[in-house]
Design a protein around this motif. Structure first.
Motif, mmCIF file in Angstrom:
data_model
loop_
_atom_site.group_PDB
_atom_site.id
_atom_site.type_symbol
_atom_site.label_atom_id
_atom_site.label_comp_id
_atom_site.label_asym_id
_atom_site.label_seq_id
_atom_site.Cartn_x
_atom_site.Cartn_y
_atom_site.Cartn_z
ATOM 1 N N CYS A 1 0.813 -1.222 0.000
ATOM 2 C CA CYS A 1 0.000 0.000 0.000
ATOM 3 C C CYS A 1 0.839 1.261 0.000
ATOM 4 N N GLU A 2 2.148 1.154 0.254
ATOM 5 C CA GLU A 2 2.994 2.338 0.290
ATOM 6 C C GLU A 2 3.240 2.864 -1.116
ATOM 7 N N GLY A 3 3.229 4.180 -1.266
ATOM 8 C CA GLY A 3 3.516 4.791 -2.552
ATOM 9 C C GLY A 3 4.363 6.024 -2.367
ATOM 10 N N ASP A 4 5.285 6.270 -3.289
ATOM 11 C CA ASP A 4 6.226 7.367 -3.093
ATOM 12 C C ASP A 4 5.629 8.731 -3.417
ATOM 13 N N ILE B 1 -7.057 -4.888 -3.024
ATOM 14 C CA ILE B 1 -6.690 -5.202 -1.645
ATOM 15 C C ILE B 1 -7.118 -4.094 -0.687
ATOM 16 N N LEU B 2 -7.932 -3.158 -1.149
ATOM 17 C CA LEU B 2 -8.411 -2.049 -0.312
ATOM 18 C C LEU B 2 -7.253 -1.274 0.306
ATOM 19 N N CYS B 3 -6.292 -0.906 -0.520
ATOM 20 C CA CYS B 3 -5.161 -0.117 -0.025
ATOM 21 C C CYS B 3 -5.480 1.374 0.015
ATOM 22 N N TYR B 4 -6.566 1.785 -0.655
ATOM 23 C CA TYR B 4 -7.055 3.169 -0.657
ATOM 24 C C TYR B 4 -6.163 4.134 -1.440
ATOM 25 N N ILE C 1 -13.797 8.534 -6.562
ATOM 26 C CA ILE C 1 -13.611 7.196 -5.990
ATOM 27 C C ILE C 1 -13.730 7.269 -4.480
ATOM 28 N N SER C 2 -14.401 6.295 -3.895
ATOM 29 C CA SER C 2 -14.546 6.247 -2.442
ATOM 30 C C SER C 2 -14.720 4.793 -2.013
ATOM 31 N N VAL C 3 -14.895 4.598 -0.720
ATOM 32 C CA VAL C 3 -15.136 3.268 -0.165
ATOM 33 C C VAL C 3 -16.615 3.159 0.184
ATOM 34 N N VAL C 4 -17.251 2.103 -0.285
ATOM 35 C CA VAL C 4 -18.652 1.856 0.059
ATOM 36 C C VAL C 4 -18.728 0.575 0.883
ATOM 37 N N ARG D 1 -19.263 -1.589 4.684
ATOM 38 C CA ARG D 1 -18.496 -1.646 5.927
ATOM 39 C C ARG D 1 -18.068 -3.071 6.197
ATOM 40 N N GLY D 2 -16.986 -3.203 6.965
ATOM 41 C CA GLY D 2 -16.508 -4.530 7.332
ATOM 42 C C GLY D 2 -16.135 -5.364 6.125
ATOM 43 N N PHE D 3 -16.617 -6.608 6.101
ATOM 44 C CA PHE D 3 -16.309 -7.501 4.989
ATOM 45 C C PHE D 3 -16.964 -7.034 3.689
ATOM 46 N N ASP D 4 -17.936 -6.151 3.775
ATOM 47 C CA ASP D 4 -18.620 -5.664 2.578
ATOM 48 C C ASP D 4 -17.975 -4.405 2.008
ATOM 49 N N ALA D 5 -16.919 -3.910 2.634
ATOM 50 C CA ALA D 5 -16.265 -2.702 2.149
ATOM 51 C C ALA D 5 -15.620 -2.954 0.789
ATOM 52 N N ARG D 6 -15.726 -1.973 -0.096
ATOM 53 C CA ARG D 6 -15.134 -2.093 -1.422
ATOM 54 C C ARG D 6 -14.948 -0.714 -2.017
ATOM 55 N N ILE D 7 -14.101 -0.636 -3.028
ATOM 56 C CA ILE D 7 -13.850 0.607 -3.736
ATOM 57 C C ILE D 7 -14.905 0.770 -4.832
ATOM 58 N N ALA D 8 -15.432 1.988 -4.975
ATOM 59 C CA ALA D 8 -16.463 2.210 -5.985
ATOM 60 C C ALA D 8 -16.563 3.694 -6.304
ATOM 61 N N VAL D 9 -17.222 3.992 -7.398
ATOM 62 C CA VAL D 9 -17.605 5.372 -7.688
ATOM 63 C C VAL D 9 -18.998 5.588 -7.110
ATOM 64 N N GLU D 10 -19.500 6.799 -7.219
ATOM 65 C CA GLU D 10 -20.780 7.097 -6.579
ATOM 66 C C GLU D 10 -21.885 6.147 -7.039
ATOM 67 N N HIS D 11 -22.640 5.671 -6.077
ATOM 68 C CA HIS D 11 -23.752 4.739 -6.287
ATOM 69 C C HIS D 11 -23.279 3.411 -6.898
ATOM 70 N N ASP D 12 -21.962 3.171 -6.844
ATOM 71 C CA ASP D 12 -21.394 1.929 -7.375
ATOM 72 C C ASP D 12 -21.850 1.680 -8.819
ATOM 73 N N GLY D 13 -21.937 2.741 -9.595
ATOM 74 C CA GLY D 13 -22.446 2.639 -10.967
ATOM 75 C C GLY D 13 -21.343 2.555 -11.999
ATOM 76 N N PRO D 14 -21.696 2.698 -13.251
ATOM 77 C CA PRO D 14 -20.709 2.693 -14.331
ATOM 78 C C PRO D 14 -19.773 3.893 -14.213
ATOM 79 N N LEU D 15 -18.551 3.712 -14.644
ATOM 80 C CA LEU D 15 -17.584 4.799 -14.581
ATOM 81 C C LEU D 15 -18.031 5.984 -15.430
ATOM 82 N N THR D 16 -18.701 5.684 -16.522
ATOM 83 C CA THR D 16 -19.132 6.732 -17.446
ATOM 84 C C THR D 16 -20.211 7.635 -16.862
#
Length: 290
Positions: free
Chosen positions: A49-52, A157-160, A176-179, A181-196
């Motif tokens: 998860c580390e980035g320079d 891997i949910l490194c954020y 981009i945000s996290v939607v 909680r817990g085991f259901d947490a995942r990365i998504a755009v708003e409303h977990d919709g299409p990128l477009t």
């Protein structure tokens, strides 16, 4: 902002501090992390998860080390080196912790396109298969909803890092945000919709920092699917983007005389690895042979 910052005025060198690293006295500039010191001494500490170009998130916990007097293991990517401290990077406790983390990640996430992970699995004798077939995976098909890049959440891997690059650390688009909680947490755009249908501006800076290939160029995704992606046959040429006068540096990745993707040097003082949609994706005209 760059990962390491200090209150020292620009142009003045930071003072050096001395501490013990694996039994050796080392000196590093004030404000350096333990991971910075390890790299300066040639010590190979695994990290995902580390980035320079981003502030440490402490998400993956693969880089933990043992600090004398501390109750818990410390993440080397964010723990600042302190004068007089004693750090051990290869103790049984640290190695066991890294092994467990690698096993948990590799059992639940597709790390097939993550650099060096197979090497770390062997180095720490990790056995991801011991968790059995019930280890949690999304088992979700890659999301191909545009012509520029692909989201494959089975590799996340949910490194954020993508959240930070899209947010207040660089792009300030906040697409981009996290939607969940817990085991259901995942990365998504708003409303977990299409990128477009999101606020995404297709700068691709999230791809630049993704450590696992969960975000990838559409060109790379298609070539991997076809079995033609071969980094050993690719050349890298750094040039200057011609779209505007900012002077962003582009690194062109070329295979079989075709540009297959574009990145930017992280040490470039103009871009720090970041680009806009034109710089990162607008290269097709270079090889238009019509």
């Amino acid at each position: 902002m760059p990962r390491n910052t200090s209150a020292v005025p620009l142009g003045l060198p930071r003072r050096l501090i001395e501490f013990t690293l694996d039994g050796q006295q080392v000196r590093v500039p004030e404000g350096s992390t333990i991971l910075d010191a390890c790299r300066a001494e040639g010590k190979d500490i695994p990290t995902l998860c580390e980035g320079d170009t981003l502030r440490p998130k402490n998400a993956c916990r693969v880089c933990v080390v043992e600090v004398e007097g501390a109750r818990t293991l410390a993440p080397a990517c964010s723990r600042k080196a302190e004068a007089g401290m004693t750090v051990k990077t290869d103790t049984e406790r640290a190695r066991h912790s890294r092994k467990i983390v690698i096993e948990l990640l590799a059992s639940s996430v597709d790390l097939s396109t993550t650099p060096r992970v197979e090497e770390w699995i062997k180095q720490y004798d990790a056995k991801p298969d011991r968790f059995g077939p019930d280890a949690a995976r999304l088992n979700e098909e890659p999301r191909v909803d545009n012509d520029l890049y692909v989201r494959d959440y089975d590799k996340c891997i949910l490194c954020y890092k993508c959240v930070d690059a899209c947010g207040d650390q660089w792009q300030n688009t906040f697409a981009i945000s996290v939607v969940g909680r817990g085991f259901d947490a995942r990365i998504a755009v708003e409303h977990d919709g299409p990128l477009t249908e999101s606020a995404c501006v297709y700068c691709g800076n999230c791809i630049e920092v993704c450590p696992t290939g969960a975000l990838s160029f559409k060109s790379e995704f298609d070539m991997r699917a076809a079995g033609t992606w071969d980094e050993s046959q690719q050349t890298e040429t750094t040039t200057v983007c011609a779209y505007c006068g900012v002077g962003c540096n582009l690194t062109l990745h070329v295979q079989d005389n075709e540009i297959v993707k574009v990145t930017s040097p992280h040490d470039n003082p103009v871009t720090h690895g970041n680009l806009c949609i034109k710089g990162r994706f607008g290269y097709q005209h270079v090889q238009n042979r019509d």
